[in-house]
Design a protein around this motif. Sequence first.
Motif, PDB file in Angstrom:
ATOM      1  N   GLN A   1       3.971  32.395   3.553  1.00 13.10           N
ATOM      2  CA  GLN A   1       3.201  32.762   4.748  1.00 13.10           C
ATOM      3  C   GLN A   1       3.019  34.269   4.934  1.00 13.10           C
ATOM      4  OE1 GLN A   1       5.608  30.382   7.257  1.00 13.10           O
ATOM      5  NE2 GLN A   1       4.352  28.583   6.963  1.00 13.10           N
TER       6      GLN A   1
ATOM      7  N   HIS B   1      -5.723  25.510 -17.466  1.00 10.98           N
ATOM      8  CA  HIS B   1      -6.188  24.538 -16.475  1.00 10.98           C
ATOM      9  C   HIS B   1      -7.336  25.091 -15.637  1.00 10.98           C
ATOM     10  CE1 HIS B   1      -6.214  21.577 -13.335  1.00 10.98           C
ATOM     11  NE2 HIS B   1      -6.096  22.538 -12.446  1.00 10.98           N
TER      12      HIS B   1
ATOM     13  N   LEU C   1     -14.532  15.813  -5.534  1.00 16.27           N
ATOM     14  CA  LEU C   1     -13.974  15.776  -6.885  1.00 16.27           C
ATOM     15  C   LEU C   1     -15.069  15.733  -7.948  1.00 16.27           C
ATOM     16  CD1 LEU C   1     -10.793  13.539  -6.996  1.00 16.27           C
ATOM     17  CD2 LEU C   1     -10.984  15.997  -7.121  1.00 16.27           C
TER      18      LEU C   1
ATOM     19  N   TYR D   1     -15.163  14.797 -13.291  1.00 16.34           N
ATOM     20  CA  TYR D   1     -15.639  16.185 -13.153  1.00 16.34           C
ATOM     21  C   TYR D   1     -16.945  16.442 -13.906  1.00 16.34           C
ATOM     22  CZ  TYR D   1     -10.973  17.017 -11.346  1.00 16.34           C
ATOM     23  OH  TYR D   1      -9.829  16.960 -10.614  1.00 16.34           O
TER      24      TYR D   1
ATOM     25  N   LEU E   1      -4.331  15.835  -0.984  1.00 14.73           N
ATOM     26  CA  LEU E   1      -2.982  16.403  -0.881  1.00 14.73           C
ATOM     27  C   LEU E   1      -2.922  17.864  -1.291  1.00 14.73           C
ATOM     28  CD1 LEU E   1      -0.671  13.570  -2.164  1.00 14.73           C
ATOM     29  CD2 LEU E   1      -1.554  14.009   0.085  1.00 14.73           C
ATOM     30  N   GLN E   2      -3.994  18.347  -1.926  1.00 15.70           N
ATOM     31  CA  GLN E   2      -3.974  19.722  -2.384  1.00 15.70           C
ATOM     32  C   GLN E   2      -4.278  20.643  -1.219  1.00 15.70           C
ATOM     33  OE1 GLN E   2      -6.569  20.366  -5.677  1.00 15.70           O
ATOM     34  NE2 GLN E   2      -6.451  22.569  -5.506  1.00 15.70           N
TER      35      GLN E   2
ATOM     36  N   ALA F   1       5.481  21.944   6.199  1.00 13.24           N
ATOM     37  CA  ALA F   1       5.092  23.338   6.442  1.00 13.24           C
ATOM     38  C   ALA F   1       5.321  23.702   7.904  1.00 13.24           C
ATOM     39  CB  ALA F   1       3.628  23.545   6.058  1.00 13.24           C
TER      40      ALA F   1
ATOM     41  N   ASN G   1     -16.552   4.791  -8.101  1.00 11.95           N
ATOM     42  CA  ASN G   1     -17.356   5.949  -7.715  1.00 11.95           C
ATOM     43  C   ASN G   1     -16.575   6.941  -6.865  1.00 11.95           C
ATOM     44  OD1 ASN G   1     -20.299   7.003  -7.621  1.00 11.95           O
ATOM     45  ND2 ASN G   1     -19.542   7.201  -5.542  1.00 11.95           N
ATOM     46  N   ASP G   2     -15.831   6.441  -5.899  1.00  7.81           N
ATOM     47  CA  ASP G   2     -15.104   7.339  -4.997  1.00  7.81           C
ATOM     48  C   ASP G   2     -13.741   7.729  -5.536  1.00  7.81           C
ATOM     49  OD1 ASP G   2     -17.293   6.939  -3.506  1.00  7.81           O
ATOM     50  OD2 ASP G   2     -16.335   5.743  -1.942  1.00  7.81           O
ATOM     51  N   GLN G   3     -13.344   7.153  -6.632  1.00  5.42           N
ATOM     52  CA  GLN G   3     -12.136   7.499  -7.379  1.00  5.42           C
ATOM     53  C   GLN G   3     -10.807   7.142  -6.718  1.00  5.42           C
ATOM     54  OE1 GLN G   3     -12.194  10.957  -9.873  1.00  5.42           O
ATOM     55  NE2 GLN G   3     -14.191  11.565  -9.190  1.00  5.42           N
TER      56      GLN G   3
ATOM     57  N   TYR H   1       3.004  11.350  -3.829  1.00  3.15           N
ATOM     58  CA  TYR H   1       2.869  12.028  -2.548  1.00  3.15           C
ATOM     59  C   TYR H   1       3.957  13.041  -2.249  1.00  3.15           C
ATOM     60  CZ  TYR H   1      -1.291   9.947  -0.571  1.00  3.15           C
ATOM     61  OH  TYR H   1      -2.597   9.627  -0.313  1.00  3.15           O
TER      62      TYR H   1
ATOM     63  N   SER I   1       2.748  16.724  -5.636  1.00  5.78           N
ATOM     64  CA  SER I   1       1.361  17.166  -5.491  1.00  5.78           C
ATOM     65  C   SER I   1       1.280  18.521  -4.814  1.00  5.78           C
ATOM     66  CB  SER I   1       0.555  16.125  -4.715  1.00  5.78           C
ATOM     67  OG  SER I   1       0.326  15.019  -5.535  1.00  5.78           O
TER      68      SER I   1
ATOM     69  N   THR J   1      -0.845  23.177  -8.682  1.00  5.41           N
ATOM     70  CA  THR J   1      -2.126  23.004  -9.343  1.00  5.41           C
ATOM     71  C   THR J   1      -1.857  22.916 -10.840  1.00  5.41           C
ATOM     72  OG1 THR J   1      -2.996  24.491  -7.683  1.00  5.41           O
ATOM     73  CG2 THR J   1      -4.434  23.964  -9.535  1.00  5.41           C
ATOM     74  N   PRO J   2      -2.369  21.911 -11.550  1.00  6.49           N
ATOM     75  CA  PRO J   2      -3.189  20.806 -11.055  1.00  6.49           C
ATOM     76  C   PRO J   2      -2.416  19.852 -10.151  1.00  6.49           C
ATOM     77  CG  PRO J   2      -2.588  20.450 -13.341  1.00  6.49           C
ATOM     78  CD  PRO J   2      -2.125  21.826 -12.989  1.00  6.49           C
ATOM     79  N   ASN J   3      -3.159  19.319  -9.195  1.00  5.58           N
ATOM     80  CA  ASN J   3      -2.591  18.460  -8.181  1.00  5.58           C
ATOM     81  C   ASN J   3      -2.443  17.048  -8.739  1.00  5.58           C
ATOM     82  OD1 ASN J   3      -3.014  16.511  -5.844  1.00  5.58           O
ATOM     83  ND2 ASN J   3      -2.626  18.432  -4.791  1.00  5.58           N
TER      84      ASN J   3
ATOM     85  N   GLU K   1      -1.824  14.110  -7.493  1.00  2.00           N
ATOM     86  CA  GLU K   1      -2.553  13.022  -6.836  1.00  2.00           C
ATOM     87  C   GLU K   1      -4.019  13.012  -7.278  1.00  2.00           C
ATOM     88  OE1 GLU K   1      -2.026  10.431  -5.136  1.00  2.00           O
ATOM     89  OE2 GLU K   1      -3.784  10.017  -3.909  1.00  2.00           O
ATOM     90  N   ASN K   2      -4.668  14.153  -7.209  1.00  2.70           N
ATOM     91  CA  ASN K   2      -6.075  14.211  -7.609  1.00  2.70           C
ATOM     92  C   ASN K   2      -6.261  13.847  -9.077  1.00  2.70           C
ATOM     93  OD1 ASN K   2      -6.402  15.124  -5.057  1.00  2.70           O
ATOM     94  ND2 ASN K   2      -7.169  17.149  -5.594  1.00  2.70           N
ATOM     95  N   GLU K   3      -5.328  14.302  -9.925  1.00  2.00           N
ATOM     96  CA  GLU K   3      -5.418  13.995 -11.354  1.00  2.00           C
ATOM     97  C   GLU K   3      -5.239  12.497 -11.582  1.00  2.00           C
ATOM     98  OE1 GLU K   3      -5.824  16.564 -13.948  1.00  2.00           O
ATOM     99  OE2 GLU K   3      -6.541  17.427 -12.074  1.00  2.00           O
TER     100      GLU K   3
ATOM    101  N   TRP L   1      -6.181  10.143  -9.598  1.00  2.00           N
ATOM    102  CA  TRP L   1      -7.460   9.486  -9.286  1.00  2.00           C
ATOM    103  C   TRP L   1      -8.315   9.424 -10.546  1.00  2.00           C
ATOM    104  CZ3 TRP L   1      -9.936  11.422  -4.068  1.00  2.00           C
ATOM    105  CH2 TRP L   1      -8.995  11.313  -3.037  1.00  2.00           C
TER     106      TRP L   1
ATOM    107  N   LYS M   1     -12.338   2.461 -16.854  1.00  2.00           N
ATOM    108  CA  LYS M   1     -13.564   2.539 -17.646  1.00  2.00           C
ATOM    109  C   LYS M   1     -13.292   2.460 -19.141  1.00  2.00           C
ATOM    110  CE  LYS M   1     -16.549   5.432 -14.835  1.00  2.00           C
ATOM    111  NZ  LYS M   1     -17.066   6.814 -14.760  1.00  2.00           N
TER     112      LYS M   1
END
Lengths: 304, 416
Positions: free
Chosen positions: A43, A61, A242, A247, A265-266, B93, B182-184, B369, B373, B376-378, B380-382, B384, B392
Amino acid sequence: MKKSGIKWHVVVFLAPALLVYTAIMIFPLFNTLRLALYTETDQVRHFVGLDNFRTLFGNAHWSGQFWNALGNNMWFFFIHMIVQHPIGIALAAILSHPRLRFAALYRTAIFVPTILSFVIVGFAWKLILSPIWGITPDMLKAVGLGWLYAPYLGKEEYALTTLALISVWQFVGIPMMLIYAALLSIPEEVLEAGEVDGITGFSAFWKIKLPLILPSIGIISILTFVGNFNAFDLIYTTQGALAGPAYSTDILGTFMYRTFFGFQLQLGDPHMGSAIASGMFGIILIGVCIYLFGIQTRLRRYQF
Amino acid sequence: MNRKLLSLALLGSTILGGAAAAEVTLTIESWRNDDLILWQDKIIPAFEAANPDIKVKFTPSAPAEYNAVLNSKLDAGSAGDLITCRPFDASLALYDAGHLTDLSDLDGMSNFSGVAKSAWQTDDATASFCMPMASVIHGFIYNKDAFAELGLEVPETEAEFFAALETIKADGNYIPMAMGTNDQWEAATMGYNNIGPNYWKGEEGRLALIAGDQKLTDPQWVAPYETLAKWGEYLGDGYEAQTYPDSQNIFTLGRAAIYPAGSWEITGFNAQVDFAMGAFKPPVMNAGDTCYISDHTDIALGLNAASPNAEAAKTFLNWMGTSEFASIYANALPGFFSLSNHEVAMEDPLAQEFVSWRGECESTIRSTYQVLSRGTPNLENETWGASVAAIKGSKSAADLGMELQDGLASWYAPQK
């Protein structure tokens, strides 16, 4: 009578515009560039020099995502250049034909999508192309082209091109209008003089009209370039932050948004986000400079 | 004239306010706009009946703005006494910044399991700073009429699950499973984290991953991707471009037989379907195996460290640990289940089905969770993207495991 050295009325008239422009354009721009040189730990914000840029280009990355976004952006722009411009020019040429009926109707119809919101365009096309509710699969089947259909927006190999074409559909009205105006401003005498020399029809277009509208095409190209490299809305409304699938539709705008504001979550990182925004600014600046100094100065202009 | 009236009214209200000050008024900050009526009509009257000297006000703000609004209110010192907590890092936080009070010693806390509290604890689990309220459970909702028509039994094991999908597909009247990529997030949340706990043995695997004892390249973390790869052929045509609302509509219109779900769908689905619905838990490998479910902690309530009414607020928080609160909340919002250890009788049959799994299976939360996460890279997002790629078939499960592990190891020390 002694004349005052400073022309006060100039200052007074310029001041409001200059103040507003400084407050909402120049200040944020430089503040963004400044923000890119800081980072935050526990902070507390502190100065790190070019570290953010080192991460952006040095860390596999980050740089992977950046180059992917830049490559996608290039492709997005390329599709606009090779599809939007020829169609825009062709439409303008047809519209400026003196014997075309209902020209005003066509002009309006083609221009209307330009004033629609990205959100409407994005959702409308998403529905049109939807494999479940969309009319595309059935329409293609009706004309015997059913095999052509794929869930375009969900396939890595088609999604970006599809979105670029949607964007072309939306904005083709702008080159059309600008070139249409340029075509109308070509004096009849020039064309008649050409006719006397035996240049008519198509060759009149290629040899007389096209060279005369080149400066307009240049301006449109640079507007498209700036617009494409700042694009964000269309991808965001159709594919989300996303920029899926995998991507494949991620452009600099969505990459910057994701980094700056965070996603799911990021947590957001305004400093890295600013570094990406500075990168975008640099790319656009270079592009515009190449055009201004490399191309614009060489274009020949004709005075009538 | 008007102004005079107004000032009189204001004066009056100050006097009345002064009179009421003998009682304490608690203000609750929340993002749950949707629950305003529930709080005003049910929860608050029930609490005030038991504690007549404490008044409660529920003041929600818009969900998208909640975090930003709350932060500025906390910094300005104008935030309410009780703060609704988002799970994990967002609330952590706030605690680290000194805005939330440590509630570990509160009596009410004893009514919650370790998993329930994990979303609102410091990393070493020494301090709990929010009282858990509700969780959502993952599983599969199915069309009972379609199952009856095709003579299908509810699948218990993975083999039975895929056999059922095959039967539905062969029959051709229904799309076997309604999900798009589509929305992952559905692929990760309703796919990977839905079936996954059976592979990595719930908490055991999740905590080992955080501790660095297991890696994402281990078989128990890769195998769910191999299973997801088999889902692709049972999703509807063009699932690649199918969105989340598309999937919901396909199922509620009766066009699909199975819907990989989270319990939050219950209220919406109840209002829309005209067929009987049932639910089954993620299938296990072999009949009789211990089952694990994702019982994901979602919402909690914390105490503003700057609150002048801390004692009253603690009374309220303790009351939230009682079975009375659990029962009111769970029945008003079927699909958001109380996290407490009390037996809660729920009227909604589908919600009952979901919550009954808690007795049969081990609970865990989504693997990505907590802690993992943060960088970076996060992760959770990865996840997805990885889940979508698995469905696929664009990448092999082993490759996906490697990619995720590389990404996590690049910033998370225990995995280096």
